[in-house]
Design a protein around this motif. Structure first.
Motif, short mmCIF file in Angstrom:
data_model
loop_
_atom_site.label_atom_id
_atom_site.label_comp_id
_atom_site.label_asym_id
_atom_site.label_seq_id
_atom_site.Cartn_x
_atom_site.Cartn_y
_atom_site.Cartn_z
N TYR A 1 -9.50 10.69 -5.40
CA TYR A 1 -10.00 9.76 -6.19
C TYR A 1 -10.90 10.18 -7.65
O TYR A 1 -11.25 9.39 -7.91
CB TYR A 1 -10.18 8.95 -5.07
CG TYR A 1 -8.94 8.19 -4.40
CD1 TYR A 1 -7.93 7.52 -4.53
CD2 TYR A 1 -9.13 8.32 -3.16
CE1 TYR A 1 -7.08 7.33 -4.07
CE2 TYR A 1 -7.95 8.26 -2.36
CZ TYR A 1 -6.77 7.01 -2.81
OH TYR A 1 -5.66 6.92 -1.63
N LEU B 1 2.92 6.69 -6.66
CA LEU B 1 2.51 5.34 -7.43
C LEU B 1 3.19 4.60 -7.82
O LEU B 1 2.92 3.37 -8.43
CB LEU B 1 1.48 5.79 -8.61
CG LEU B 1 0.55 6.89 -8.53
CD1 LEU B 1 -0.32 6.98 -9.28
CD2 LEU B 1 -0.59 6.05 -7.04
N ARG B 2 4.47 4.62 -7.69
CA ARG B 2 5.70 3.38 -8.34
C ARG B 2 6.45 2.70 -7.16
O ARG B 2 6.86 1.83 -7.11
CB ARG B 2 6.74 3.85 -9.12
CG ARG B 2 6.68 3.86 -10.52
CD ARG B 2 5.23 4.42 -11.09
NE ARG B 2 5.53 4.10 -12.60
CZ ARG B 2 4.82 4.85 -13.62
NH1 ARG B 2 3.54 5.49 -12.69
NH2 ARG B 2 4.16 5.05 -14.37
N ASN C 1 1.42 -3.00 -3.28
CA ASN C 1 -0.03 -1.49 -3.29
C ASN C 1 -1.07 -2.60 -2.95
O ASN C 1 -2.91 -2.32 -3.08
CB ASN C 1 -0.58 -0.91 -5.14
CG ASN C 1 0.43 0.15 -5.13
OD1 ASN C 1 0.69 1.35 -4.59
ND2 ASN C 1 0.93 -0.08 -6.00
N ASP D 1 -6.58 1.04 -2.87
CA ASP D 1 -5.21 1.42 -4.04
C ASP D 1 -4.36 1.18 -4.71
O ASP D 1 -4.32 1.90 -6.34
CB ASP D 1 -4.35 2.24 -2.88
CG ASP D 1 -4.69 2.78 -1.96
OD1 ASP D 1 -5.66 3.72 -1.58
OD2 ASP D 1 -4.04 3.21 -0.81
N LYS E 1 -4.41 2.96 -8.57
CA LYS E 1 -4.03 3.33 -9.68
C LYS E 1 -4.12 1.86 -11.11
O LYS E 1 -3.98 2.77 -11.78
CB LYS E 1 -2.35 2.66 -8.76
CG LYS E 1 -1.08 2.32 -9.79
CD LYS E 1 0.01 1.44 -8.80
CE LYS E 1 1.36 1.80 -9.17
NZ LYS E 1 2.32 0.89 -8.32
N LEU F 1 -3.45 4.40 -14.43
CA LEU F 1 -2.44 4.15 -15.14
C LEU F 1 -2.92 3.60 -16.30
O LEU F 1 -2.65 3.55 -17.70
CB LEU F 1 -1.28 3.71 -14.65
CG LEU F 1 -0.55 4.74 -13.20
CD1 LEU F 1 0.93 3.74 -12.45
CD2 LEU F 1 -0.08 5.57 -13.96
N CYS G 1 0.02 -3.57 -10.73
CA CYS G 1 -0.28 -2.59 -9.76
C CYS G 1 0.25 -3.17 -8.35
O CYS G 1 0.06 -2.43 -7.28
CB CYS G 1 -1.46 -1.72 -10.02
SG CYS G 1 -1.35 -0.64 -11.71
#
Length: 547
Positions: free
Chosen positions: A332, A370-371, A454, A472, A476, A480, A492
């Motif tokens: 992170y 991340l998807r 998420n 999280d 994200k 993104l 997200c």
């Protein structure tokens, strides 16, 4: 991926609570001669017949003993030694970062007749009527000059190391930060595995509850409650031989499949190693990979190799330094990685899908972390189906599994979660297709899907503390979209997990992108077992590959 704190941990109260949780989960040296303890580790994670294995052990007992056995379908002790002189060695406060530095206590050579597999090392020490027992695991592959088996199980040792809290710090929490509650971007391989990574009692809860919570109930995390009660690491359900690879290895052995067992670090050091095998298998939680590990898999598939991935959460790029003694992942805070704004910026230890790494997981396994992310953990899709909805039921992977369009695979055995990988997709005539906006290619077939999130749902239950929260999703959104706003957080919130099939170049990939696929094997889910057989049987056939 789980950030290790309740909610977002942004206030002094929640930071203090996170610290309280850390203190209660500390596993490591007592640094007190009056406390009976024994711990041990080996310099390497994997070996071959003829290799010398050094045991580095510290104990407060005058004598100690150990036992080694192959942890397969049946456990049989193969080497035992007792009456070894005990030594209690100083352990640095930052041992989780720099290593323990204990001297070698005993060494042995692996015999030629030890079969490939995971080998459990049991350390025991006694004082009077008191006895303590701790465990280690080593991986043994076939000799280089021996005919290799068709399959190789690649253990997710990068993730084991990331979650290993022995000595106080890992890639989630730590005693090394300025406030004593920060994660460490640097962790050492030269220390014991935390309690629960190598051996677990029967009945230890998995990360997913066997039954979803009822509406109005306070959310529960049985695996963490169990860990508190019995003195195990709360990370045992997230990583390690005992929770994941062991179960697959035992199932495969019972089914008659012939496997080598290696570590991810073997791929890092030997880019050609996979070329010995027809099929490389990955199971469980394979969140952390070095660039070199990925390069080895990519090259293997390009030249005709087969990959069977029954694993989830392919997220972070790491670096292996100090001749394999150190793993680096800034995660992170990747902007603090020393390689930022250098000519090695592509090796920054951040998320694969995010600049400057910008190497989506879909380029290797057909899906992106991340998807996807959370399903079945706490209030993250806490009342979900627990399995994959089938869309392309005529695919060869589903042969003889008794599945049709719209059926749900694995709900009874709870295979979907706790972290999953997915893709951006769209529907045409009731079938999902990749949009190819996130590194995916049109040749990837989406066979089955489930939903993930998420952001943990807050149902307003009095007294409830959310574990995942929205931290999280905020990461994200920043990664993104470049900013955290109500709109980007909402974008997200929604994720998915997928089963995909991908004939790539001369090779082929099958990915069931969930950490908990092995739960279907443990619980003898006949449909999950049949699909696993279909993949292994197809991929285990010899295939001519360019060298």
């Amino acid at each position: 991926m789980t950030q290790d704190h309740p909610g977002t941990a942004t206030t002094p109260r929640t930071r203090a609570k996170a610290r309280h949780i850390l203190d209660n989960y500390y596993i490591g040296p007592a640094r007190d001669d009056a406390v009976l303890e024994i711990w041990g580790y080996t310099p390497e994670m994997s070996y071959a017949p003829g290799d010398c294995v050094a045991l580095h052990v510290s104990t407060t007992a005058d004598e100690w003993e150990f036992e080694i056995g192959r942890d397969g379908l049946d456990y049989v002790p193969l080497l035992t030694k007792s009456g070894l002189p005990g030594r209690h060695h100083p352990t640095p406060r930052d041992c989780s970062v720099k290593g323990c530095g204990w001297p070698e206590a005993y060494a042995f050579t692996i015999p030629d007749d030890w079969a490939p597999g995971g080998y459990l090392v049991t350390f025991r020490a006694r004082k009077g009527k008191d006895m303590v027992e701790e465990h280690h695991v080593i991986l043994i592959r076939s000799a280089t000059d021996a005919a290799p088996p068709p399959y190789v199980l690649v253990c997710a040792t990068g993730t084991w190391l990331a979650y290993n809290c022995w000595g106080g710090s890992n890639h989630y929490e730590g005693i090394t930060g300025p406030n004593g509650d920060a994660f460490s971007p640097i962790v050492s391989t030269q220390r014991p595995w935390t309690r629960g990574f190598c051996k677990l009692p029967e009945g230890a809860p998995r990360a997913l509850r066997e039954q979803p919570a009822k509406p109005g109930e306070m959310v529960r995390y049985p695996y963490m409650e169990w860990a508190y009660a019995y003195g195990y690491s709360k990370k045992y359900a997230s990583a390690g031989w005992a929770s994941y690879e062991r179960h697959f290895a035992r199932w495969a052995e019972a089914e008659g499949y012939d496997f080598d067992v290696i570590s991810q670090y073997d791929l890092h050091c030997d880019s050609d190693l996979l070329n010995r095998y027809s099929c490389a298998v990955f199971v469980g939680h394979d969140e952390y990979w070095s660039s070199e590990m990925r390069d080895a898999v990519d090259a293997y598939v390009e030249t005709g190799g087969h990959v069977a991935r029954f694993a989830g959460n392919f997220l972070w790029q790491t670096r292996i330094e100090d001749e394999g003694r150190t793993q680096v992942c800034y995660k992170y805070i990747a902007d603090q990685d020393p390689l930022v704004r250098t000519d090695q910026e592509h090796l920054v230890s951040g998320a694969f899908e995010v600049e400057p790494v910008n190497r989506p997981g879909a380029l290797t396994f057909g899906v992106n972390a991340l998807r996807g992310i959370y399903s079945g953990l706490g209030n993250c899709v806490g009342g979900g189906a627990g399995g994959f909805t089938i869309y392309r039921d005529s695919h060869w992977a589903f042969d003889d599994a008794g599945l049709g369009y719209g059926d749900v695979l694995g709900s009874g055995s709870r295979i979907f979660g706790y972290e999953v990988d997915g893709l951006d997709y769209h529907f045409e005539d009731g079938l999902p297709f990749p949009t190819c906006s996130d590194g995916a290619v049109p040749e990837i077939e989406i066979l089955a899907m489930g939903l993930a999130t998420n952001i943990e749902a807050d149902h307003g239950v009095w007294g409830e503390t959310l574990y995942i929260g929205a931290a999280d999703a905020a990461f994200k959104a920043q990664a993104l979209f470049g900013e955290v706003t109500p709109e980007t957080l909402d974008a997200c919130k929604r994720g998915n997990g997928m089963i995909v099939s991908w004939p790539r170049s001369k090779g082929e990939i099958f990915t069931a992108a969930t950490c908990e696929w092995v739960a279907g094997l443990i619980r003898q889910d006949t449909q999950v077992e049949q699909i696993t057989r279909n993949v292994l049987n197809r991929f285990g056939k010899s295939k001519e590959r360019s060298r």
